[in-house]
Design an enzyme around this catalytic site. Structure first.
Site, PDB file in Angstrom:
ATOM      1  N   GLU A  18       3.032 -28.717 -17.700  1.00 29.38           N
ATOM      2  CA  GLU A  18       4.384 -28.322 -17.191  1.00 29.38           C
ATOM      3  C   GLU A  18       4.428 -29.210 -15.935  1.00 29.38           C
ATOM      4  O   GLU A  18       3.975 -28.837 -14.958  1.00 29.38           O
ATOM      5  CB  GLU A  18       4.047 -26.831 -16.775  1.00 29.38           C
ATOM      6  N   GLY A  34      12.294 -24.375 -14.733  1.00 29.59           N
ATOM      7  CA  GLY A  34      13.349 -23.693 -14.166  1.00 29.59           C
ATOM      8  C   GLY A  34      14.310 -24.347 -13.415  1.00 29.59           C
ATOM      9  O   GLY A  34      15.437 -23.767 -13.082  1.00 29.59           O
ATOM     10  N   LYS A  48       7.241 -14.340 -17.032  1.00 33.19           N
ATOM     11  CA  LYS A  48       7.196 -14.479 -15.562  1.00 33.19           C
ATOM     12  C   LYS A  48       7.481 -12.822 -15.060  1.00 33.19           C
ATOM     13  O   LYS A  48       7.303 -11.810 -15.731  1.00 33.19           O
ATOM     14  CB  LYS A  48       7.882 -15.282 -15.043  1.00 33.19           C
ATOM     15  N   ASN A  63       6.642 -17.155 -21.711  1.00 34.64           N
ATOM     16  CA  ASN A  63       6.199 -16.554 -20.574  1.00 34.64           C
ATOM     17  C   ASN A  63       7.380 -15.856 -19.614  1.00 34.64           C
ATOM     18  O   ASN A  63       8.131 -16.671 -19.009  1.00 34.64           O
ATOM     19  CB  ASN A  63       5.628 -17.911 -19.549  1.00 34.64           C
ATOM     20  N   GLU A  67       3.086 -21.521 -10.511  1.00 33.60           N
ATOM     21  CA  GLU A  67       3.471 -20.492  -9.261  1.00 33.60           C
ATOM     22  C   GLU A  67       2.472 -20.014  -8.968  1.00 33.60           C
ATOM     23  O   GLU A  67       2.218 -19.381  -7.806  1.00 33.60           O
ATOM     24  CB  GLU A  67       4.561 -19.818 -10.232  1.00 33.60           C
ATOM     25  N   SER A  97      11.618 -26.413 -18.843  1.00 29.08           N
ATOM     26  CA  SER A  97      12.998 -26.397 -19.445  1.00 29.08           C
ATOM     27  C   SER A  97      13.118 -26.535 -20.854  1.00 29.08           C
ATOM     28  O   SER A  97      13.902 -27.242 -21.627  1.00 29.08           O
ATOM     29  CB  SER A  97      13.715 -27.392 -18.686  1.00 29.08           C
ATOM     30  N   HIS A  99      -1.125 -21.246 -13.602  1.00 26.55           N
ATOM     31  CA  HIS A  99       0.336 -21.477 -13.880  1.00 26.55           C
ATOM     32  C   HIS A  99       0.621 -22.209 -12.246  1.00 26.55           C
ATOM     33  O   HIS A  99      -0.068 -21.824 -11.195  1.00 26.55           O
ATOM     34  CB  HIS A  99       1.203 -20.485 -13.997  1.00 26.55           C
TER      35      HIS A  99
HETATM   36  O1  LIG Z   1       6.966 -22.332 -16.125  1.00 28.68           O
HETATM   37  C1  LIG Z   1       7.325 -22.324 -17.399  1.00 28.68           C
HETATM   38  C2  LIG Z   1       6.670 -21.613 -18.383  1.00 28.68           C
HETATM   39  O2  LIG Z   1       5.441 -21.221 -18.113  1.00 28.68           O
HETATM   40  C3  LIG Z   1       8.757 -23.112 -17.830  1.00 28.68           C
HETATM   41  O3  LIG Z   1       9.719 -22.004 -17.359  1.00 28.68           O
HETATM   42  P1  LIG Z   1      11.168 -22.562 -17.742  1.00 28.68           P
HETATM   43  O4  LIG Z   1      11.142 -22.913 -19.186  1.00 28.68           O
HETATM   44  O5  LIG Z   1      12.086 -21.507 -17.170  1.00 28.68           O
HETATM   45  O6  LIG Z   1      11.402 -23.900 -17.080  1.00 28.68           O
END
Ligand SMILES: O=C(CO)COP(=O)(O)O
Length: 253
Positions: A167, A173, A11, A9, A97, A213, A95
């Site tokens: 997640e 992140g 983003k 992803n 976010e 992560s 997601h």
């Molecule tokens: O939100 C994520 C994937 O959709 C995870 O992000 P990270 O792998 O950067 O922690």
């Protein structure tokens, strides 16, 4: 045996040139889809080009979101019809976010899941608890409620095709990964929720990814867990070499 799905992803990252370079470096290097499904979830402006460039390869291109309506007065939104027309195969929905920053509700996400199936897209539905919820011992209840609401009203056939991405928000992140046991415990619970609603045949077919992560150094351990069938990866999916290591790991599980 469920096939692993490794999805990067991106983003809101990469320029057009960086996206192209990544695709050129990976499209002929990913394993066959018989071994592992390799997916890149790219920003909307890159989708058409990336789908064209990956035709005939084992790399699949996904969107990171969409609206649930087919068309209409929804300025700034992208519809499932448009994604299907482009040849996109998967779409990330709900997601954390999107839920947090853009205030998407469980109801919106359920509508999007239905819209995805109506337009031949495979939904990757994200669920996960906040740090506060984990510390208050609400993880299982929260994730269970999110899964039930997201999958509400699907046929057995549709439910079996859903990919659920667990997640935990506190692991996204942050560099703080859930231990493989913590991750598997929740993924096992998710599968039980699917058994309650759709029975064991559907639950056995559903793929459940872990995200938060994930990197080449911890992916093997996570994917070796009984109820983890892949990974949804942010930061570590941005570099071609790192992404290729992740998909390679999926091949072995
Ligand atoms: O939100 C994520 C994937 O959709 C995870 O992000 P990270 O792998 O950067 O922690």
């Amino acid at each position: 045996m469920r096939k692993q799905v490794i999805a990067g992803n991106w983003k809101m990252n990469k320029t057009h040139t960086e996206a192209e370079d990544f695709i050129q470096a990976t499209k002929n290097e990913v394993p066959s889809p018989d071994e592992v499904e390799s997916v890149v979830c790219a920003p909307f402006p890159f989708l058409q080009k990336l789908v064209e460039e990956t035709k005939g390869t084992s790399l699949e291109i996904a969107a990171q979101n969409m609206h649930f309506e087919e068309n209409g007065a929804f300025t700034g939104e992208v519809s499932p019809v448009m994604l299907n027309e482009l040849g996109v195969t998967y779409v990330v929905l709900g997601h954390s976010e999107r839920r947090e920053i853009f205030k998407e509700t469980d109801e919106d996400i359920n509508k999007k899941v239905h819209a995805a199936f109506n337009h031949n897209l495979t939904p990757i539905v994200c669920v996960g608890e906040s740090l506060e919820q984990r510390e208050a011992d609400q993880t299982m209840d929260h994730v269970e409620a999110q899964v039930k609401k997201a999958l509400d009203g699907l046929t057995d056939e549709q439910a079996a095709k859903v990919i659920i991405a667990y997640e935990p928000i506190w692991a996204i992140g942050t560099g703080r990964t859930a231990t493989s046991e913590q991750a598997n415990e929740v993924c096992t619970h998710i599968r039980r929720v699917v058994i309650d609603f759709y029975g064991s045949d559907v639950a056995e077919a559903v793929r459940i990814q872990y995200g938060g992560s994930v990197k080449p150094a911890n992916v093997d351990e996570l994917l070796s867990q009984s109820d983890i069938d892949g990974a949804l990866v942010g930061g570590a999916s941005l570099e071609a070499a790192s992404f290729l290591k992740l998909v390679e790991a999926g091949k072995h599980e």
